[in-house]
Design an enzyme around this catalytic site. Structure first.
Site, PDB file in Angstrom:
ATOM      1  N   PRO A  88     -25.350  15.866  -6.422  1.00 50.57           N
ATOM      2  CA  PRO A  88     -25.952  14.531  -6.574  1.00 50.57           C
ATOM      3  C   PRO A  88     -27.407  14.621  -7.032  1.00 50.57           C
ATOM      4  CG  PRO A  88     -25.643  15.068  -4.243  1.00 50.57           C
ATOM      5  CD  PRO A  88     -24.994  16.160  -5.026  1.00 50.57           C
ATOM      6  N   GLU A 115     -22.520  20.399   3.712  1.00 44.12           N
ATOM      7  CA  GLU A 115     -23.846  19.846   3.440  1.00 44.12           C
ATOM      8  C   GLU A 115     -24.354  20.258   2.061  1.00 44.12           C
ATOM      9  OE1 GLU A 115     -26.009  17.637   4.989  1.00 44.12           O
ATOM     10  OE2 GLU A 115     -24.118  17.262   6.017  1.00 44.12           O
ATOM     11  N   ARG A 152     -10.840  15.789 -23.849  1.00 47.86           N
ATOM     12  CA  ARG A 152     -10.467  14.839 -24.897  1.00 47.86           C
ATOM     13  C   ARG A 152     -11.373  14.922 -26.120  1.00 47.86           C
ATOM     14  NH1 ARG A 152     -13.014  10.249 -24.640  1.00 47.86           N
ATOM     15  NH2 ARG A 152     -11.290   8.899 -25.225  1.00 47.86           N
ATOM     16  N   ASP A 167     -14.990   5.348 -29.116  1.00 45.21           N
ATOM     17  CA  ASP A 167     -15.075   5.015 -27.702  1.00 45.21           C
ATOM     18  C   ASP A 167     -16.443   4.488 -27.311  1.00 45.21           C
ATOM     19  OD1 ASP A 167     -12.562   5.642 -26.811  1.00 45.21           O
ATOM     20  OD2 ASP A 167     -13.023   7.772 -26.659  1.00 45.21           O
TER      21      ASP A 167
HETATM   22  N1  SAH Z   1     -26.449  17.277   1.209  1.00 41.93           N
HETATM   23  C1  SAH Z   1     -26.256  17.133  -0.205  1.00 41.93           C
HETATM   24  C2  SAH Z   1     -24.903  16.551  -0.532  1.00 41.93           C
HETATM   25  C3  SAH Z   1     -23.765  17.482  -0.253  1.00 41.93           C
HETATM   26  S1  SAH Z   1     -22.237  16.754  -0.629  1.00 41.93           S
HETATM   27  C4  SAH Z   1     -27.324  16.204  -0.768  1.00 41.93           C
HETATM   28  O1  SAH Z   1     -27.578  15.177  -0.141  1.00 41.93           O
HETATM   29  O2  SAH Z   1     -27.872  16.470  -1.837  1.00 41.93           O
HETATM   30  C5  SAH Z   1     -21.223  18.171  -0.900  1.00 41.93           C
HETATM   31  C6  SAH Z   1     -20.983  18.550  -2.345  1.00 41.93           C
HETATM   32  O3  SAH Z   1     -20.361  17.475  -3.022  1.00 41.93           O
HETATM   33  C7  SAH Z   1     -22.210  18.878  -3.157  1.00 41.93           C
HETATM   34  O4  SAH Z   1     -22.622  20.211  -2.975  1.00 41.93           O
HETATM   35  C8  SAH Z   1     -21.736  18.616  -4.571  1.00 41.93           C
HETATM   36  O5  SAH Z   1     -21.067  19.747  -5.115  1.00 41.93           O
HETATM   37  C9  SAH Z   1     -20.734  17.503  -4.395  1.00 41.93           C
HETATM   38  N2  SAH Z   1     -21.274  16.169  -4.755  1.00 41.93           N
HETATM   39  C10 SAH Z   1     -21.594  15.188  -3.909  1.00 41.93           C
HETATM   40  N3  SAH Z   1     -22.043  14.103  -4.561  1.00 41.93           N
HETATM   41  C11 SAH Z   1     -22.005  14.401  -5.867  1.00 41.93           C
HETATM   42  C12 SAH Z   1     -22.355  13.698  -7.060  1.00 41.93           C
HETATM   43  N4  SAH Z   1     -22.859  12.463  -7.032  1.00 41.93           N
HETATM   44  N5  SAH Z   1     -22.183  14.330  -8.239  1.00 41.93           N
HETATM   45  C13 SAH Z   1     -21.698  15.580  -8.291  1.00 41.93           C
HETATM   46  N6  SAH Z   1     -21.348  16.315  -7.204  1.00 41.93           N
HETATM   47  C14 SAH Z   1     -21.500  15.734  -6.001  1.00 41.93           C
END
Ligand code: SAH
Length: 252
Positions: A88, A115, A152, A167
């Site tokens: 994220p 986490e 795609r 698209d």
């Molecule tokens: N504690 C972290 C979130 C961990 S969630 C933080 O707040 O930054 C667990 C895993 O889910 C992450 O390591 C990532 O690989 C995935 N993930 C969660 N949200 C995501 C998002 N918006 N985009 C891409 N991967 C995501």
């Protein structure tokens, strides 16, 4: 293109990409896909790959040694791979990113869980990519989104070469509306121009509708675009038609 996915849940990736366009891409040879499980690189009998966070706090953290061993195995197999951690905190995935990724010979997509990843793993990747400003429980859905979106775009995968070009987002515009049979349904007819057989008129109508849809739904996309004279005129006409409609509705 070759894609390696580093994941604790390889079945999720296999399952989701055994259908539709990703499946066609794999069968045609345009895409080869492999999964690597960090558990295969764990050095303990229970194959655990996570541990409690230093400093305390909730949840578990994915450990660097088994995850980095999986990344190194992927790099050894595909020296020119781009290693992308799904996170994220990453760059926001969009159509431009997919186009850039689709040009690479190989990708390694790293899926976090719990986490998240030990920070020393994050420092060892080439790029972090995010699906958006929300938190998922794992990176697999994000990796699937990348694979589906990239598959795609690979040469020869979509039946109709031009469909990917028209698209949404490709020219920083949303797609135009589409219609298929029946021509009239529940009293609603498809726009007459689409039945006219006049390809130039149809192309102009589609461009105008794409500009109009973008103006109505995602005006932010238009801020970054330099429209040519024809597009500007088509959009002005669309806006005038909308305003006339609003006036007519208010009078009714
Ligand atoms: N504690 C972290 C979130 C961990 S969630 C933080 O707040 O930054 C667990 C895993 O889910 C992450 O390591 C990532 O690989 C995935 N993930 C969660 N949200 C995501 C998002 N918006 N985009 C891409 N991967 C995501």
């Amino acid at each position: 293109m070759h894609i390696d996915v580093i994941t604790l849940f390889p079945e999720m990736i296999e399952q989701a990409l055994g259908h539709g366009i990703p499946r066609i891409a794999r069968h045609s040879g345009a895409l080869s896909l492999a999964t690597r499980n960090p558990r295969d690189h764990a050095d303990n009998a229970h194959r655990t790959v996570d541990d409690r966070p230093f400093g305390g706090g909730p949840g578990m953290v994915m450990q660097a040694p088994p995850v980095i061993a999986a990344v190194e195995a992927a790099r050894a197999a595909q020296p020119d791979t781009l290693v992308v951690a799904m996170s994220p905190q990453g760059e926001r995935l969009d159509q431009h990113w997919l186009q850039r990724l689709a040009e690479r010979p190989a990708l390694t997509l790293l899926c976090g869980r719990y986490e998240g990843l030990d920070e020393r793993i994050v420092r060892a990747v080439d790029l972090e990519l995010s699906l958006g400003d929300f938190v998922l429980s794992g990176g697999e859905l994000a990796a699937m989104a990348v694979i589906d979106g990239v598959a795609r775009l690979l040469p020869g995968v979509l039946g109709h070469q031009s469909s990917a070009r028209e698209d949404s987002f490709v020219e920083d515009l949303l797609d135009c509306p589409h219609y298929t049979r029946p021509a009239t349904w529940r009293g609603e007819s498809v726009p007459e121009v689409l039945l006219s057989g006049d390809h130039a008129r149809i192309a102009r109508w589609r461009l105008q509708q794409a500009l109009g849809a973008t103006w109505l739904k995602r005006p932010d996309l238009l801020e970054g675009v330099e429209l040519n004279a024809e597009s500007r005129a088509l959009l002005s006409e669309f806006i005038a038609q909308c305003q006339n409609k609003t006036v007519r509705n208010e009078e009714a």
